[in-house]
Design an enzyme around this catalytic site. Structure first.
Site, PDB file in Angstrom:
ATOM      1  N   HIS A   1       0.805  -1.225   0.000  1.00 18.94           N
ATOM      2  CA  HIS A   1       0.000   0.000   0.000  1.00 18.94           C
ATOM      3  C   HIS A   1       0.832   1.266   0.000  1.00 18.94           C
ATOM      4  CE1 HIS A   1      -3.914  -1.938   0.984  1.00 18.94           C
ATOM      5  NE2 HIS A   1      -3.155  -2.806   1.615  1.00 18.94           N
TER       6      HIS A   1
ATOM      7  N   LYS B   1      -8.661  13.356   4.741  1.00 12.62           N
ATOM      8  CA  LYS B   1      -7.729  12.225   4.713  1.00 12.62           C
ATOM      9  C   LYS B   1      -6.732  12.433   5.848  1.00 12.62           C
ATOM     10  CE  LYS B   1      -6.838  13.511   0.408  1.00 12.62           C
ATOM     11  NZ  LYS B   1      -6.940  12.297  -0.363  1.00 12.62           N
ATOM     12  N   ARG B   2      -5.895  11.413   6.139  1.00 14.31           N
ATOM     13  CA  ARG B   2      -4.831  11.624   7.120  1.00 14.31           C
ATOM     14  C   ARG B   2      -3.977  12.819   6.706  1.00 14.31           C
ATOM     15  NH1 ARG B   2      -4.023   7.774  11.373  1.00 14.31           N
ATOM     16  NH2 ARG B   2      -2.098   8.904  11.722  1.00 14.31           N
TER      17      ARG B   2
ATOM     18  N   LYS C   1       0.436  14.335   1.038  1.00 12.82           N
ATOM     19  CA  LYS C   1      -0.941  14.603   0.609  1.00 12.82           C
ATOM     20  C   LYS C   1      -1.181  16.095   0.382  1.00 12.82           C
ATOM     21  CE  LYS C   1      -2.706  10.519   3.110  1.00 12.82           C
ATOM     22  NZ  LYS C   1      -3.380   9.637   2.127  1.00 12.82           N
TER      23      LYS C   1
ATOM     24  N   THR D   1      -8.794   6.207  -1.854  1.00 10.45           N
ATOM     25  CA  THR D   1     -10.144   5.652  -1.968  1.00 10.45           C
ATOM     26  C   THR D   1     -11.160   6.754  -1.671  1.00 10.45           C
ATOM     27  OG1 THR D   1      -9.848   4.849   0.295  1.00 10.45           O
ATOM     28  CG2 THR D   1      -9.663   3.225  -1.468  1.00 10.45           C
TER      29      THR D   1
ATOM     30  N   LYS E   1     -14.803   7.857  -3.432  1.00 11.62           N
ATOM     31  CA  LYS E   1     -16.065   8.140  -2.727  1.00 11.62           C
ATOM     32  C   LYS E   1     -16.606   9.503  -3.152  1.00 11.62           C
ATOM     33  CE  LYS E   1     -14.230   5.370   0.987  1.00 11.62           C
ATOM     34  NZ  LYS E   1     -13.295   5.365   2.115  1.00 11.62           N
TER      35      LYS E   1
HETATM   36  C1  F58 Z   1      -3.179   3.731   2.202  1.00 12.68           C
HETATM   37  N1  F58 Z   1      -2.213   3.414   3.228  1.00 12.68           N
HETATM   38  C2  F58 Z   1      -2.548   4.465   1.032  1.00 12.68           C
HETATM   39  N2  F58 Z   1      -1.586   3.210   5.439  1.00 12.68           N
HETATM   40  O1  F58 Z   1      -1.882   5.621   1.490  1.00 12.68           O
HETATM   41  C3  F58 Z   1      -3.669   4.864   0.071  1.00 12.68           C
HETATM   42  O2  F58 Z   1      -3.145   5.461  -1.071  1.00 12.68           O
HETATM   43  C4  F58 Z   1      -4.457   3.618  -0.323  1.00 12.68           C
HETATM   44  O3  F58 Z   1      -5.582   3.969  -1.067  1.00 12.68           O
HETATM   45  C5  F58 Z   1      -4.898   2.848   0.902  1.00 12.68           C
HETATM   46  O4  F58 Z   1      -3.794   2.545   1.746  1.00 12.68           O
HETATM   47  C6  F58 Z   1      -5.587   1.547   0.561  1.00 12.68           C
HETATM   48  O5  F58 Z   1      -4.818   0.829  -0.359  1.00 12.68           O
HETATM   49  C7  F58 Z   1      -2.552   3.512   4.518  1.00 12.68           C
HETATM   50  O6  F58 Z   1      -3.681   3.829   4.857  1.00 12.68           O
HETATM   51  C8  F58 Z   1      -1.711   3.332   6.773  1.00 12.68           C
HETATM   52  O7  F58 Z   1      -2.699   3.791   7.312  1.00 12.68           O
HETATM   53  C9  F58 Z   1      -0.558   2.876   7.611  1.00 12.68           C
HETATM   54  C10 F58 Z   1      -1.028   1.806   8.589  1.00 12.68           C
HETATM   55  C11 F58 Z   1       0.088   1.393   9.531  1.00 12.68           C
HETATM   56  C12 F58 Z   1       0.663   2.556  10.255  1.00 12.68           C
HETATM   57  C13 F58 Z   1       1.120   3.592   9.274  1.00 12.68           C
HETATM   58  C14 F58 Z   1       0.014   4.053   8.347  1.00 12.68           C
END
Ligand code: F58
Length: 798
Positions: free
Chosen positions: A356, A534-535, A540, A642, A646
């Protein structure tokens, strides 16, 4: 007639069920019942309805000797469930009517449910969408994860700065789960490995129990239901009576406290080193419990051990469960006496891995010393896997190197398929992070572009648009989203556009009321709602958005009587608690909001709104109400996104870069319905190598230079010129994410957006064509792709 399934359930029956639960499960009579009591009685009554299809699905899987999918994920960002379940079972109207008869308001009861926030962002929410789609399609599947006592922290703003407090969703009983005390699995850590002839024996020195909690997940129309099994850590010995009797009360409960720590909190932090050991233990804890559990189920069916890949597919959601590789090898080799090479082969055929991220800092690595201390047997097995991989692939790509265990490489080597999450991302995975491994195993990396469940992200969260779609193309699209393309022929119909605008307008009013009631913020629904949710992360580029906001404010003040398009800039999102730069960006947005929203010259034309504690439920309100979707990451950095899907599905055209799934969204909705700007991934790499690129870009943009000067002189921070010194230093002298280089292109494209928005007919056409073009982004399509290209499983419902 709605898409109902439970036609046998009528409103009086649901009313009776709720009254029964109120008495027998909650011990209350209607006169004394609180909102909580009513909510629980509704949730328990709905859960009862899921049990039948759940049992039937399990029976069907056993009868068919069906292959099962196991989706291992540290995160499941579920949100609320009442509405989700009611809608999937087709009893939403019945539930509302039953509550009304009991003198209760459905919306208030739904809103009382805490969000299950067992995830950080996109990765966790993707897992939740996948659960919905797996059940909708009827693929036998389990989601496996951790039952965190505290989900993602709650975000508050104090003087504009983010402050975190512990989330407490389990302070109240969780209505949807079934506790399974009988499913308790021993998980071992530490100790040493001895050799007994050929056999390696692991003597651990610490054990905790993983106890299962099951939540049934019903798919669309309740035709199938799978299980989300979450593990809670419990002590082997609940309580040390000896210590207690000695008067050492704290010592007596120490074993419980230590064990429970493992499932206490969701990791919010991807930037600091703290708690590394605990994080590794969490990962091994849930992965080992899940593997033991699925092996028990597999063996109970009497299959040959090396037929495992014919009956079991394990998907690793990122590297967090990558220890599944060596754990499965350990079980096959040490416990079932498969030769090591065969054990590795069987494990690999069973496992697949989803990547990811391309951010190198987010690819997990463990200090080898720590790893070997906590998992000594796995450490040795990884060395063996590495040797086998050297021999097979003739490559020198290591798994253990410079005293570090590299989980990305481990996951890759132990997977028969590795997938990226958008077309661009999958290509970049081949070219960058796994370049050498891709050369060694050229067929391994494939793409599965992410998707979103249309049940939650349109049907449920946007009833106004749902009704218009039903009226225009009929029902059935919620499980066949490509049918939205049938809307295209209506877009030229003025009455349709009028109705589409009315739906958007009612969603904007709903949001305005919510902001007023919760945060005492007034927004004008006639203004464009421009949304970035988003985060908070540098890549971003929320920073670029707020810089553009300031630049626009300057322009409006310079010419207050100009032909401006009123905007409300909406931000939502949390920063990791240890991520200093992201927190500084949050502070800046709030500082700018304070200044701009108080400016009588501009506040009717430009407003900044940042509601605290963004979560799934807030997204369900913001997304249908949005006009413009901000997807402005530095090209090459957002794996997919994602939220972009949405927003576009709900009629917000995107302003965005050629990054992640934006590329495919643009192709599907039409390039003329997407506001593109900025450098491409290749340009980004090139530009970074130009010395002084940021300074040069700022010097070439008087508009940007002015904005940076205002931040530096304390315009937004009450004269405090130090507050953003580090942030500004970063922009001028580093700017790894190229905010400076894309700024002008972004600003100019925003003015193009203004122009189109001023023409409501043109804008509505564009918004509606976004909805009509987004059918391909259903997570049902994504799951069908995984099923055929990775798992080799077939649905068991037609
Ligand atoms: C996200 N990753 C990607 N990671 O940033 C986003 O582009 C993608 O659409 C999504 O995954 C689904 O494929 C993501 O959300 C985290 O939240 C990590 C989890 C573990 C700790 C660090 C952040």
């Amino acid at each position: 007639m709605p898409d109902t399934l439970r036609t046998d359930l009528d409103q009086p029956a649901l009313t009776q069920a709720m009254l029964r639960h109120l008495r027998s499960s909650l011990g209350k009579d209607p006169e004394h019942a609180t909102t909580y009591d009513w909510r629980m009685s509704l949730a328990l009554s709905l859960r009862d309805l899921v049990v039948e299809p759940w049992f039937a699905s399990t029976r069907r899987t056993y009868d068919a000797k069906g292959k099962r999918v196991y989706y291992l994920s540290m995160e499941f960002l579920i949100g609320r469930l009442i509405e989700d379940v009611a809608i999937n079972l087709g009893v939403e109207h019945i539930a509302a009517a039953a509550l009304a008869e009991l003198g209760q308001d459905y919306d208030r009861i739904v809103a009382d449910e805490p969000d299950a926030a067992l995830g950080n962002g996109g990765l966790g929410r993707l897992a939740a969408c996948f659960l919905d789609s797996l059940s909708t399609i009827g693929i036998p599947a389990y989601g496996y994860g951790i039952r965190y006592e505290h989900g993602l922290f709650e975000q508050h703003f104090e003087d504009g700065a983010q402050v975190e407090t512990a989330e407490k969703w389990l302070a109240q009983r969780h209505a949807w789960e079934f506790e399974r005390p009988e499913v308790s699995i021993s998980i071992h850590f530490g100790g040493y490995v001895s050799q007994c002839g050929e056999k390696s024996v692991w003597h651990s020195d610490e054990t905790v129990l993983a106890q299962a909690y099951d939540t049934p997940i019903a798919g669309w129309q309740g035709k199938w239901a799978n299980t989300l099994r979450l593990w809670a850590a419990k002590p082997v010995k609940l309580f040390d009576l000896e210590s207690f009797n000695r008067g050492d009360y704290i010592g007596a409960s120490r074993p419980e406290a230590l064990a429970r720590t493992i499932s206490r909190v969701l990791y919010p932090d991807d930037t600091t080193d703290t708690g590394k050991e605990l994080r590794l233990k969490q990962e091994y804890f849930f992965t080992a419990a899940s593997i033991q559990d699925l092996m028990r189920r597999f063996l109970a069916e009497g299959f040959e051990i090396d037929s495992l890949p014919d009956h079991v597919a394990i998907q690793l959601n990122d590297t967090h469960p990558a220890i599944a590789g060596p754990e499965l090898v350990r079980i096959l080799a040490d416990e079932h006496a498969l030769p090591m090479a065969r054990a590795i082969e069987v494990a690999r055929k069973t496992l697949a891995y989803t990547n990811h991220t391309l951010l190198p800092e987010a690819l997990e690595r463990w200090p080898e010393g720590l790893f070997a201390r906590i998992l000594p047997r796995h450490h040795r097995i990884i060395e063996i896997i590495q040797d086998a991989h050297f021999a097979a692939a003739g490559t020198k790509v290591t798994i253990i190197e410079h005293g570090q265990v590299k989980m990305g490489e481990l996951a890759f080597v132990m997977a028969h398929k590795v997938n990226g999450v958008s077309a661009l991302h999958s290509e970049l995975v081949k070219e960058t992070v796994f370049h050498d491994l891709h050369t060694a195993y050229p067929d391994r990396i494939i793409n599965q572009t992410n998707g979103i469940t249309p049940r939650r992200w349109l049907y449920s969260c946007n009833p106004a648009l749902r009704a218009l779609i039903d009226d225009t193309i009929g029902q059935g699209w919620a499980a066949d989203l490509e049918r939205l393309s049938e809307l295209r022929s209506s877009v030229e119909d003025a009455a349709f556009r009028e109705a589409y605008r009315a739906a958007k307008r009612s969603n904007k009013e709903r949001l305005a009321e919510w902001l007023k009631a919760r945060d005492r913020i007034t927004v004008n629904p006639d203004a464009m709602f421009d949304t970035q949710i988003k985060r908070i992360h540098e890549y971003k580029r929320q920073l670029m958005n707020i810089l553009e906001t300031i630049a626009l404010w300057n322009d409006i003040r310079d010419d207050p009587n100009g032909d401006w398009t009123p905007r409300v800039k909406i931000f939502g999102g949390k920063a990791a608690p240890g991520y200093v730069m992201a927190k500084s960006i949050i502070h800046l947005i709030n500082d700018v909001a304070k200044m701009l929203n108080a400016d009588p010259t501009t506040r009717d034309l430009l407003q900044v709104v940042y509601p605290e504690n963004y979560n799934v439920s807030m997204a369900e309100l913001l997304i249908p109400a949005s006009d413009l979707s901000e997807q402005i990451s530095t090209a090459g950095k957002e794996a997919s996104g994602t939220g972009n899907m949405k927003l576009s599905l709900n009629g917000s055209p995107t302003i965005g870069t050629l990054d992640g799934a934006n590329v495919e969204i643009r192709d599907h909705v039409g390039v003329e319905n997407f506001f593109l700007f900025g450098l491409t991934a290749r340009d980004v790499t090139k530009r970074r190598s130009v010395p002084g690129f940021a300074r040069a870009a700022i010097e070439a943009s008087p508009r940007l230079a002015r904005v940076l000067g205002q931040i530096a002189d304390g315009t937004f921070s009450g004269g405090d010129s130090d507050r953003y010194a580090a942030l500004l230093h970063n922009v001028w002298d580093h700017d790894y994410f190229l905010v400076t280089c894309d700024f002008d292109s972004y600003f100019n494209t925003q003015r193009e957006v203004d122009g189109v928005y001023r023409d409501p007919e043109a804008w509505t056409r564009m918004a509606a064509l976004n909805t009509a073009g987004m059918g391909w982004f259903s997570s049902d399509r994504t799951i069908r792709g995984y099923a055929s290209d990775i798992w080799n499983v077939r649905p068991l419902v037609v």
